[in-house]
Enzyme design. Structure first.
Site: not given
Length: 364
Positions: A187-188
């Site tokens: 994920k970011n």
């Protein structure tokens, strides 16, 4: 081969800081729901612009506990898109609810407000899961008033949208009644293992979530709420996320820079590209559409570019969902499933690699 993502490249520059943070946890003697979790919850709540964040075990638990905090249960109908890999649907089914699938806007891959309005005419809906897919905010300016008009609770699925914000500066997680985040490593904002969080500014929903993540306890060994889980963000992951959170906006800006170069410079007629983006999109994935996906993937692989598929099977066509939900076909969702293709897009891609991907696409 230019990879779709590289966690080794992403984490290696921070290895010394993360090792120091890990040692601090080891030395502290606190490993579950301790001071690092509290500090991360406070920091992430401030970042998102909400009053409460509760760390949980993973993003799917975050979705399920969000629904349970809203008292979704057997017989409740929950609207959700079908192009986001089953996570929302899985959470609805875990609560005993019924998924009601809503088609997407082909321009954004996110829930179509007109399609939601049509679904609302079919019967009562207790909640809507709005997924900010691929890093792009859904059309909250249209979806929220529609839900408020009908008295429908809104759950934001922010697993791919950490830091995305609208023109007013409101971030993903601060629009609806409650929101879920994943900290899966890709994920970011990713941990070095599983992790998730529930975010809300509603005090009652926050308190229910805190109970539900730990067996439904109101006090130790007093199980007050049904549907409780053993789902807690651990101290180690919280300490690492505290180190990574200050880097998030910079990483998102680099992702946008790469995505916008693709959108400006790829000119192949074989690919349909998303538009250039601003703060509303944190470019978790750069997803194009193509008519002959298998051939396109083979050609790009032969030129040294790895690709992936996000996502090839609509939820209502998954074997585990058969007989448990309305299986009415969704034309835009099914068109996406047949045509979407993900190109490399992560902060550590070099400018040369980005140029190589662009050149390969333009040779299709």
């Amino acid at each position: 081969m230019i990879p779709v993502n590289s966690l080794q490249r992403h984490i290696q520059p921070l290895a010394d800081r993360l090792a120091t943070a890990s040692r601090a946890v080891i030395d502290s003697g606190y490993f579950v729901l301790g001071p690092h979790v509290q500090r991360f919850e406070q920091a992430f709540a401030a970042y998102c612009g909400v009053r409460h964040v509760m760390g949980v075990g993973n993003g799917t638990d975050a979705l399920e506990l969000s629904l349970r905090a809203l008292e979704i249960g057997p017989g409740d109908r929950v609207a959700v898109v079908a192009n986001a890999a089953m996570y929302g649907t899985t959470a609805i089914l875990a609560c005993g609810g019924t998924p009601v699938f809503v088609d997407i806007d082909p321009a954004t891959h996110t829930m179509c407000p007109k399609a939601l309005a049509s679904v609302l005419a079919t019967g009562p809906i207790k909640a809507v899961i709005v997924t900010h897919l691929y890093g792009r905010l859904a059309d909250m300016a249209s979806l929220l008033p529609l839900c408020r008009k009908h008295g429908i609770l809104v759950v934001e699925d922010c697993a791919q949208a950490h830091g995305a914000r609208d023109i007013s500066g409101t971030r993903a997680g601060a629009f609806g009644d409650i929101a879920s985040f994943s900290f899966y490593p890709t994920k970011n904002l990713g941990a070095l293992g599983d992790g998730g969080a529930v975010a809300t500014s509603n005090d009652a929903f926050a308190e229910r979530t805190r109970q539900l993540r730990q067996y439904g306890w109101s006090a130790k060994y007093v199980n007050e709420l049904a549907g409780g889980r053993n789902s807690r963000l651990d101290e180690m992951q919280a300490a690492l996320l505290l180190e990574l959170l200050p880097e998030l906006d910079g990483w998102n800006e680099r992702r946008r820079e790469i995505a916008n170069r693709y959108s400006r410079e790829i000119r192949s007629e074989a690919l349909a590209l998303p538009p250039a983006c601003g703060g509303e999109h944190v470019a978790h994935l750069y997803v194009v559409r193509c008519k002959d996906r298998d051939s396109t993937r083979e050609q790009l692989a032969s030129m040294g570019v790895q690709t992936d598929l996000h996502y090839p099977i609509p939820d209502y066509l998954q074997p585990s969902v058969q007989g448990k939900a309305d299986a009415s076909p969704l034309p835009c969702t099914e068109a996406d499933a047949r045509s979407v293709l993900t190109l490399p897009c992560f902060p550590e891609l070099t400018d040369f690699e980005v140029s190589t991907v662009i050149d390969a696409c333009n040779r299709l």
